[in-house]
Each structure stands twice: as structure tokens, then as C-alpha cells.
Design a protein around this motif. Sequence first.
Motif, PDB file in Angstrom:
ATOM      1  N   TRP A   1      39.700  77.551 -45.462  1.00  0.00           N
ATOM      2  CA  TRP A   1      39.340  78.997 -45.819  1.00  0.00           C
ATOM      3  C   TRP A   1      40.319  79.964 -45.785  1.00  0.00           C
ATOM      4  O   TRP A   1      40.250  80.702 -46.787  1.00  0.00           O
ATOM      5  N   LEU A   2      41.206  80.075 -44.839  1.00  0.00           N
ATOM      6  CA  LEU A   2      42.298  81.152 -44.724  1.00  0.00           C
ATOM      7  C   LEU A   2      43.191  80.919 -46.068  1.00  0.00           C
ATOM      8  O   LEU A   2      43.789  81.957 -46.451  1.00  0.00           O
ATOM      9  N   ALA A   3      43.411  79.595 -46.514  1.00  0.00           N
ATOM     10  CA  ALA A   3      44.106  79.636 -47.891  1.00  0.00           C
ATOM     11  C   ALA A   3      43.637  80.077 -48.902  1.00  0.00           C
ATOM     12  O   ALA A   3      44.506  80.062 -49.942  1.00  0.00           O
ATOM     13  N   GLN A   4      42.535  80.443 -48.853  1.00  0.00           N
ATOM     14  CA  GLN A   4      41.865  80.894 -50.340  1.00  0.00           C
ATOM     15  C   GLN A   4      42.312  82.157 -50.400  1.00  0.00           C
ATOM     16  O   GLN A   4      42.343  82.631 -51.690  1.00  0.00           O
ATOM     17  N   GLY A   5      42.728  82.948 -49.340  1.00  0.00           N
ATOM     18  CA  GLY A   5      43.196  84.436 -49.536  1.00  0.00           C
ATOM     19  C   GLY A   5      44.660  84.316 -50.172  1.00  0.00           C
ATOM     20  O   GLY A   5      45.407  85.534 -50.117  1.00  0.00           O
ATOM     21  N   ILE A   6      45.462  83.268 -49.889  1.00  0.00           N
ATOM     22  CA  ILE A   6      46.915  83.532 -50.214  1.00  0.00           C
ATOM     23  C   ILE A   6      47.144  83.733 -51.695  1.00  0.00           C
ATOM     24  O   ILE A   6      46.542  82.896 -52.615  1.00  0.00           O
ATOM     25  N   PRO A   7      47.758  84.613 -52.032  1.00  0.00           N
ATOM     26  CA  PRO A   7      48.144  85.090 -53.372  1.00  0.00           C
ATOM     27  C   PRO A   7      48.857  84.049 -54.034  1.00  0.00           C
ATOM     28  O   PRO A   7      49.860  83.209 -53.370  1.00  0.00           O
ATOM     29  N   THR A   8      48.783  83.916 -55.367  1.00  0.00           N
ATOM     30  CA  THR A   8      49.462  82.740 -56.030  1.00  0.00           C
ATOM     31  C   THR A   8      50.920  83.444 -57.036  1.00  0.00           C
ATOM     32  O   THR A   8      50.623  84.540 -57.348  1.00  0.00           O
ATOM     33  N   LEU A   9      51.607  82.676 -57.184  1.00  0.00           N
ATOM     34  CA  LEU A   9      52.907  83.389 -57.916  1.00  0.00           C
ATOM     35  C   LEU A   9      52.980  82.447 -59.194  1.00  0.00           C
ATOM     36  O   LEU A   9      52.849  81.269 -59.174  1.00  0.00           O
TER      37      LEU A   9
ATOM     38  N   ALA B   1      43.541  80.330 -62.117  1.00  0.00           N
ATOM     39  CA  ALA B   1      42.429  81.059 -61.935  1.00  0.00           C
ATOM     40  C   ALA B   1      42.348  81.480 -60.350  1.00  0.00           C
ATOM     41  O   ALA B   1      43.089  80.767 -59.537  1.00  0.00           O
ATOM     42  N   PRO B   2      41.592  82.511 -59.914  1.00  0.00           N
ATOM     43  CA  PRO B   2      41.915  83.017 -58.729  1.00  0.00           C
ATOM     44  C   PRO B   2      41.211  81.955 -57.739  1.00  0.00           C
ATOM     45  O   PRO B   2      41.302  81.918 -56.461  1.00  0.00           O
ATOM     46  N   ASP B   3      40.178  81.189 -58.320  1.00  0.00           N
ATOM     47  CA  ASP B   3      39.191  80.360 -57.244  1.00  0.00           C
ATOM     48  C   ASP B   3      39.832  78.860 -57.468  1.00  0.00           C
ATOM     49  O   ASP B   3      39.119  77.787 -57.299  1.00  0.00           O
ATOM     50  N   VAL B   4      41.103  78.595 -57.711  1.00  0.00           N
ATOM     51  CA  VAL B   4      41.658  77.403 -57.921  1.00  0.00           C
ATOM     52  C   VAL B   4      41.707  76.739 -56.914  1.00  0.00           C
ATOM     53  O   VAL B   4      41.577  75.170 -56.810  1.00  0.00           O
ATOM     54  N   ARG B   5      41.697  77.105 -55.528  1.00  0.00           N
ATOM     55  CA  ARG B   5      41.665  76.337 -54.447  1.00  0.00           C
ATOM     56  C   ARG B   5      40.453  76.007 -53.780  1.00  0.00           C
ATOM     57  O   ARG B   5      40.265  75.225 -52.842  1.00  0.00           O
ATOM     58  N   VAL B   6      39.382  76.332 -54.199  1.00  0.00           N
ATOM     59  CA  VAL B   6      37.964  76.232 -53.694  1.00  0.00           C
ATOM     60  C   VAL B   6      37.461  74.705 -54.155  1.00  0.00           C
ATOM     61  O   VAL B   6      37.216  74.091 -53.229  1.00  0.00           O
ATOM     62  N   ALA B   7      37.917  74.094 -55.198  1.00  0.00           N
ATOM     63  CA  ALA B   7      37.608  72.834 -55.633  1.00  0.00           C
ATOM     64  C   ALA B   7      38.035  71.793 -54.581  1.00  0.00           C
ATOM     65  O   ALA B   7      37.505  70.636 -54.168  1.00  0.00           O
TER      66      ALA B   7
ATOM     67  N   VAL C   1      44.952  71.759 -51.188  1.00  0.00           N
ATOM     68  CA  VAL C   1      44.607  73.389 -51.244  1.00  0.00           C
ATOM     69  C   VAL C   1      45.882  74.151 -51.422  1.00  0.00           C
ATOM     70  O   VAL C   1      45.980  74.804 -52.176  1.00  0.00           O
ATOM     71  N   LEU C   2      46.721  73.723 -50.389  1.00  0.00           N
ATOM     72  CA  LEU C   2      48.095  74.845 -50.546  1.00  0.00           C
ATOM     73  C   LEU C   2      48.830  74.704 -51.896  1.00  0.00           C
ATOM     74  O   LEU C   2      49.089  75.896 -52.164  1.00  0.00           O
ATOM     75  N   PHE C   3      48.907  73.517 -52.519  1.00  0.00           N
ATOM     76  CA  PHE C   3      49.769  73.322 -53.629  1.00  0.00           C
ATOM     77  C   PHE C   3      48.978  73.493 -55.125  1.00  0.00           C
ATOM     78  O   PHE C   3      49.432  73.367 -56.013  1.00  0.00           O
ATOM     79  N   SER C   4      47.569  73.611 -54.958  1.00  0.00           N
ATOM     80  CA  SER C   4      46.886  73.770 -56.089  1.00  0.00           C
ATOM     81  C   SER C   4      46.977  75.043 -56.836  1.00  0.00           C
ATOM     82  O   SER C   4      46.972  75.187 -57.897  1.00  0.00           O
TER      83      SER C   4
END
Length: 104
Positions: free
Chosen positions: A19-27, A36-42, A90-93
Amino acid sequence: MAPLLPAICILLATWLLMWLAQGIPTLCALANPCPAPDVRVAPAMLFGGLMLVPAAALVLISRSGPSWAWARRLFYIVLVGLAVIGLGAVLFSGGFTVPFVKVA
């Protein structure tokens, strides 16, 4: 209840980290478009749901005798394996993140 406590802690801690990883910004890479911003949800939903299977199995066999010790070990290995693989997915997606400091 004592044999179930580690399984419940592993499950809840992994869900919290996902859940906390959902807020990590992507580079975004220059050659690839930004994900997409919700790429870690799936992956979080997939692995979070899959972790319920060994946790439920541990609940069901928690009151069994020592003859089921091999099954408890197996389900703990599966639970920890799904937690580690799920957190990695989740972290690498969303790509790697690097916190850059903005200079005004």
C-alpha cells in the motif's frame, strides 16, 4: 494462536508495504513513455490476493498435530516467497525512482 501470529504479521506487513509503495513517484526514461500512475495496483492486488491462499491454509491446519509440521513449513515458505516476489513486482513495475532535489 501462537503458530498463526507470524503468518498474520507477514501478511499484514506485506500488505502495508504494498500500500505504501503506491505513493512512490516513478522516474520516466527518456526513450520510454511514463507508466500510468496506477501501474503498481495490479501486481499488489494479484500478489496480495495470492498470499491469502497459504495464510488460509495455515489457519486451517493450525490446530493439527505434529504430523502436519511439513505442511506448515511448506505454507510458510510459500507465504514468504509470495511476499518477497510480490513486493519486488510492485516496486519494479513502476520503474526505478530517484529523488532529485530541485534547485530553484
